[in-house]
Design an enzyme around this catalytic site. Structure first.
Site, PDB file in Angstrom:
ATOM      1  N   ARG A  49       0.820  -1.213   0.000  1.00 21.73           N
ATOM      2  CA  ARG A  49       0.000   0.000   0.000  1.00 21.73           C
ATOM      3  C   ARG A  49       0.857   1.268   0.000  1.00 21.73           C
ATOM      4  O   ARG A  49       0.381   2.348  -0.315  1.00 21.73           O
ATOM      5  CB  ARG A  49      -0.891  -0.029   1.244  1.00 21.73           C
ATOM      6  CG  ARG A  49      -2.275   0.498   1.031  1.00 21.73           C
ATOM      7  CD  ARG A  49      -3.152   0.183   2.226  1.00 21.73           C
ATOM      8  NE  ARG A  49      -2.615   0.701   3.451  1.00 21.73           N
ATOM      9  CZ  ARG A  49      -2.652   0.059   4.642  1.00 21.73           C
ATOM     10  NH1 ARG A  49      -3.224  -1.125   4.742  1.00 21.73           N
ATOM     11  NH2 ARG A  49      -2.126   0.603   5.718  1.00 21.73           N
ATOM     12  N   TYR A 100     -16.824  18.472 -13.440  1.00 26.34           N
ATOM     13  CA  TYR A 100     -17.156  17.057 -13.612  1.00 26.34           C
ATOM     14  C   TYR A 100     -18.188  16.648 -12.561  1.00 26.34           C
ATOM     15  O   TYR A 100     -18.035  16.939 -11.376  1.00 26.34           O
ATOM     16  CB  TYR A 100     -15.898  16.182 -13.508  1.00 26.34           C
ATOM     17  CG  TYR A 100     -16.248  14.730 -13.445  1.00 26.34           C
ATOM     18  CD1 TYR A 100     -16.964  14.130 -14.481  1.00 26.34           C
ATOM     19  CD2 TYR A 100     -15.923  13.956 -12.334  1.00 26.34           C
ATOM     20  CE1 TYR A 100     -17.333  12.797 -14.413  1.00 26.34           C
ATOM     21  CE2 TYR A 100     -16.280  12.626 -12.267  1.00 26.34           C
ATOM     22  CZ  TYR A 100     -16.992  12.052 -13.312  1.00 26.34           C
ATOM     23  OH  TYR A 100     -17.361  10.739 -13.244  1.00 26.34           O
ATOM     24  N   ASP A 171      -8.237  20.638 -12.414  1.00 23.51           N
ATOM     25  CA  ASP A 171      -8.445  19.325 -13.027  1.00 23.51           C
ATOM     26  C   ASP A 171      -8.030  19.459 -14.490  1.00 23.51           C
ATOM     27  O   ASP A 171      -8.715  20.103 -15.291  1.00 23.51           O
ATOM     28  CB  ASP A 171      -9.927  18.936 -12.885  1.00 23.51           C
ATOM     29  CG  ASP A 171     -10.217  17.545 -13.447  1.00 23.51           C
ATOM     30  OD1 ASP A 171      -9.439  17.063 -14.292  1.00 23.51           O
ATOM     31  OD2 ASP A 171     -11.243  16.963 -13.049  1.00 23.51           O
ATOM     32  N   LYS A 196      -8.501   8.703 -18.668  1.00 22.70           N
ATOM     33  CA  LYS A 196      -8.818   9.352 -19.950  1.00 22.70           C
ATOM     34  C   LYS A 196      -7.569   9.462 -20.838  1.00 22.70           C
ATOM     35  O   LYS A 196      -7.002   8.453 -21.202  1.00 22.70           O
ATOM     36  CB  LYS A 196      -9.436  10.722 -19.696  1.00 22.70           C
ATOM     37  CG  LYS A 196     -10.432  10.763 -18.552  1.00 22.70           C
ATOM     38  CD  LYS A 196     -11.669   9.950 -18.803  1.00 22.70           C
ATOM     39  CE  LYS A 196     -12.731  10.238 -17.752  1.00 22.70           C
ATOM     40  NZ  LYS A 196     -13.576   9.122 -17.414  1.00 22.70           N
TER      41      LYS A 196
HETATM   42  N1  PLP Z   1     -12.318  14.723 -13.849  1.00 23.04           N
HETATM   43  C1  PLP Z   1     -12.874  14.761 -15.060  1.00 23.04           C
HETATM   44  C2  PLP Z   1     -12.773  16.015 -15.882  1.00 23.04           C
HETATM   45  C3  PLP Z   1     -13.554  13.647 -15.555  1.00 23.04           C
HETATM   46  O1  PLP Z   1     -14.124  13.705 -16.772  1.00 23.04           O
HETATM   47  C4  PLP Z   1     -13.637  12.484 -14.748  1.00 23.04           C
HETATM   48  C5  PLP Z   1     -14.373  11.285 -15.217  1.00 23.04           C
HETATM   49  O2  PLP Z   1     -15.091  11.324 -16.197  1.00 23.04           O
HETATM   50  C6  PLP Z   1     -13.052  12.490 -13.485  1.00 23.04           C
HETATM   51  C7  PLP Z   1     -12.383  13.626 -13.071  1.00 23.04           C
HETATM   52  C8  PLP Z   1     -13.120  11.286 -12.600  1.00 23.04           C
HETATM   53  O3  PLP Z   1     -12.224  10.297 -13.018  1.00 23.04           O
HETATM   54  P1  PLP Z   1     -12.441   8.719 -12.870  1.00 23.04           P
HETATM   55  O4  PLP Z   1     -13.614   8.334 -13.714  1.00 23.04           O
HETATM   56  O5  PLP Z   1     -11.138   8.151 -13.320  1.00 23.04           O
HETATM   57  O6  PLP Z   1     -12.710   8.445 -11.422  1.00 23.04           O
END
Ligand code: PLP
Length: 360
Positions: A49, A100, A171, A196
């Protein structure tokens, strides 16, 4: 990596070269997958971990690209919730109303439970964002936003947040470190859903946080050690393999998106085409939600699927998700443009849109 201040390596080179074993005889070219729940005592790792050589290689590469130290997580949301946990009890968080959706839902839940307070802003209204920063502890934003594709004045918002003594999280999932490097613009923390673009093949879930602040790094690493929101070694290996082609993928997908946005703007069916002029995400608005639902079922190449940033083109009507805010148009379809041939992508999209025009 051998780079000098006068000749820093280009991000395209860093994506290929960072996080590799040393160039010494018999070293593998790529880092192996280390499957281990524990290590012989007395070293730095100790337990599964706390660390893993395969994540470490991924972290080295993403850290080098964003210009800070990286921590990998089991998903983007695992990374996001760890960052939100930095906020003290009762503190205020400023966030775009079109962040998001998972982040908005989590913030709403934390507010409901009295853990913190949330102020949602229109991220394009810089004056309102600056005013909201005044008594904030954390300013969190995406630019462009998901799925509205609104663009923020990043330096102005970072400056206002810092003037107020707030930390800034950006982000950077949509932009990738190839198109935007928020730490260089003064952000304290960068977040990625590595699910992504960074990994790029729609075959894993991972998250990443990058910071230049050693104290924040230590706090986050200490919490990850005990909370265990860590990625699997195989996922980290796949993500690093995907990262090697990030530059090519971003270049091709962005060029495809620019061309498709231009053609979509000339088509009679969408009432609106949102394209920030950079990256590979486009949102189009159709006159009715039914037309949007028909569109996403009328293609053979474009896949009706959530998520984004993979080599394959996908799209979805965002309001099919009950938690999506009502300020997102009901007929908005978010397109994640992949790296296929742009003429094939357009032919598939155009016939589906033409079908709507005929069918009404
Ligand atoms: N940030 C953005 C801009 C996203 O589009 C997403 C998921 O679609 C996330 C964070 C969250 O990521 P995860 O799906 O890997 O948990």
């Amino acid at each position: 990596m051998p780079a000098s201040p006068e000749h820093p390596l280009s991000p395209a080179t860093v994506a290929v070269r960072a996080g590799r074993p040393p160039h010494e005889p018999d070293q593998p070219f790529s880092v192996p997958i280390t499957l281990a729940s524990t290590y012989v005592a007395g070293g730095d790792l100790e337990y599964g971990r706390y660390g893993n050589p395969t994540w470490a290689a991924f972290e080295d590469a993403v850290g080098a690209l964003e210009g800070g130290r990286c921590l990998a997580y089991s998903s983007g949301m695992a990374a996001a919730t760890s960052l939100l946990d930095l906020v003290a009890l009762g503190d205020k968080v400023v966030v775009p109303r079109h962040s998001y959706n998972g982040v908005i839902v989590t913030l709403d839940d934390l507010e409901l439970r009295g853990r913190l307070s949330v102020t949602q802003v229109d991220i394009t209204d810089t004056a309102a964002v600056v005013a909201a920063c005044e008594d904030a502890a954390l300013v969190w934003f995406e630019s462009p936003t998901n799925p509205a594709l609104e663009v923020a004045d990043v330096p102005a918002i970072i400056a206002a947040a810092h003037d107020a003594g707030a930390r800034v999280v950006v982000d950077n999932t949509f932009m990738t470190p190839l198109l935007q490097r928020p730490l260089e613009q003064g952000a304290d923390l960068v977040l990625h859903s590595a699910t992504k673009y960074l990994s790029g093949h729609s075959d894993l879930q991972m998250g990443a946080v990058v910071t230049r602040d050693e104290e924040l790094y230590a706090v986050l690493k200490g919490r990850r050690d005990v909370q265990g929101n860590v990625p699997g070694p195989f996922e980290a290996w796949l993500a690093l393999r995907g990262l090697r082609t990030l530059s090519l993928r971003v270049e091709r997908a962005s060029a495809n998106a620019a061309e498709l946005a231009r053609r979509l703007a000339g088509h009679q069916v969408p009432t609106e085409v949102r394209y920030p002029g950079v990256g590979a995400m486009i949102s189009i608005v159709l006159p009715t939600p039914d037309q949007a639902d028909l569109l996403v079922r009328a293609t053979s190449l474009w896949v009706n699927a959530t998520s984004l940033g993979g080599v394959e083109s996908t799209f979805e009507r965002r309001r099919r998700w009950k938690s999506e805010p009502t300020s997102i148009p009901d007929g908005l379809v978010r397109l994640s443009v992949g790296i296929e041939d742009v003429e094939d992508l357009w032919a598939d999209l155009e016939q589906a849109l033409d079908g709507l025009a005929v069918g009404g």
